[in-house]
Design a protein around this motif. Structure first.
Motif, short mmCIF file in Angstrom:
data_model
loop_
_atom_site.label_atom_id
_atom_site.label_comp_id
_atom_site.label_asym_id
_atom_site.label_seq_id
_atom_site.Cartn_x
_atom_site.Cartn_y
_atom_site.Cartn_z
N SER A 114 3.08 -23.58 47.90
CA SER A 114 2.03 -22.80 47.00
C SER A 114 0.84 -21.45 47.37
CB SER A 114 0.97 -23.64 45.91
OG SER A 114 0.42 -23.88 47.50
N LYS A 115 0.96 -20.32 47.06
CA LYS A 115 0.39 -19.42 47.72
C LYS A 115 -1.10 -19.40 47.50
CE LYS A 115 -0.24 -14.84 47.05
NZ LYS A 115 0.64 -13.59 46.43
N ARG A 116 -1.93 -19.52 48.86
CA ARG A 116 -3.15 -19.78 49.73
C ARG A 116 -3.99 -18.92 48.87
NH1 ARG A 116 -3.90 -24.77 52.67
NH2 ARG A 116 -5.48 -24.48 52.34
N GLY A 117 -5.44 -19.26 48.91
CA GLY A 117 -6.51 -18.50 48.58
C GLY A 117 -7.58 -18.49 49.54
N ILE A 118 -8.30 -17.49 50.16
CA ILE A 118 -9.21 -18.54 50.71
C ILE A 118 -10.74 -16.98 50.03
CG2 ILE A 118 -11.35 -18.55 53.13
CD1 ILE A 118 -8.63 -19.13 54.37
N ARG A 137 -8.25 -12.80 58.13
CA ARG A 137 -6.71 -12.87 57.96
C ARG A 137 -6.08 -13.03 58.08
NH1 ARG A 137 -10.39 -9.45 55.18
NH2 ARG A 137 -10.48 -9.16 52.90
N GLU A 138 -6.29 -12.20 60.35
CA GLU A 138 -5.38 -12.15 61.82
C GLU A 138 -4.86 -13.38 61.66
OE1 GLU A 138 -6.70 -11.74 65.94
OE2 GLU A 138 -7.95 -10.18 65.08
N ARG A 139 -5.67 -14.90 61.40
CA ARG A 139 -5.22 -16.28 62.14
C ARG A 139 -4.61 -16.93 61.01
NH1 ARG A 139 -9.17 -19.16 65.30
NH2 ARG A 139 -7.94 -20.03 65.84
N ALA A 140 -4.96 -16.73 59.85
CA ALA A 140 -4.23 -17.25 58.80
C ALA A 140 -3.66 -16.59 58.39
CB ALA A 140 -5.22 -18.24 58.46
N PRO A 141 -2.29 -15.62 58.86
CA PRO A 141 -2.11 -14.79 57.54
C PRO A 141 -1.15 -15.02 56.27
CG PRO A 141 -0.68 -14.66 59.43
CD PRO A 141 -2.44 -15.75 59.76
N GLU A 142 -0.32 -15.75 56.06
CA GLU A 142 0.07 -17.08 54.91
C GLU A 142 -1.33 -16.91 53.86
OE1 GLU A 142 -2.17 -20.00 57.34
OE2 GLU A 142 -1.13 -18.73 58.22
#
Length: 138
Positions: free
Chosen positions: A2-6, A30-35
């Protein structure tokens, strides 16, 4: 998978310069969690609001969205206003699992970082034999 959003949710202010450190936090996430697809949103006075950021993430196909209040404490906004806004997102985008987290300022990481920064700014850290990042969990 699944695609994750924050969504990093900050209060907002009239002065655009106020948002600079929050934009830096978003860039670091974004840098630490590029997924993950990361959006910065604001409770008031700035755009986008939580509703728009959440709708964008749902439209991008995120099936799980973590809403992280970038507040020092969980005051009235975090306890009342944000859950009400999140309830509307849950109704509008029922296909998404929405998770509201505690205010960042209440986490051990942030408490330690703020204390260490205060000690460092006061010139007490290195003089007392402590590094400003000692004890900061990674």
């Amino acid at each position: 998978m699944s695609k994750r959003g924050i969504v990093l949710l900050a209060h907002g202010a009239r002065d655009p310069a106020w948002a600079v450190p929050f934009e830096a936090v978003a860039a670091r996430v974004r840098e630490r969690a590029p997924e993950a697809v990361v959006r910065l949103a604001f409770l008031e006075l700035m755009a986008p609001p939580l509703a728009d950021a959440g709708a964008e993430l749902a439209g991008l196909g995120c099936t799980r969205v973590d809403v992280v209040p970038v507040f020092l404490g969980g005051g009235g906004h975090v306890r009342r206003d944000v859950p009400a806004q999140l309830a509307r997102l849950r109704e509008t985008h029922a296909e998404v699992v929405w998770t509201l987290h505690d205010a960042l300022g209440e986490t051990p990481h942030v408490i330690a970082a703020l204390a260490d920064a205060a000690i460092d700014l006061a010139g007490l850290g290195f003089a007392a034999g402590h590094h400003p990042l000692d004890g900061l969990a990674t």
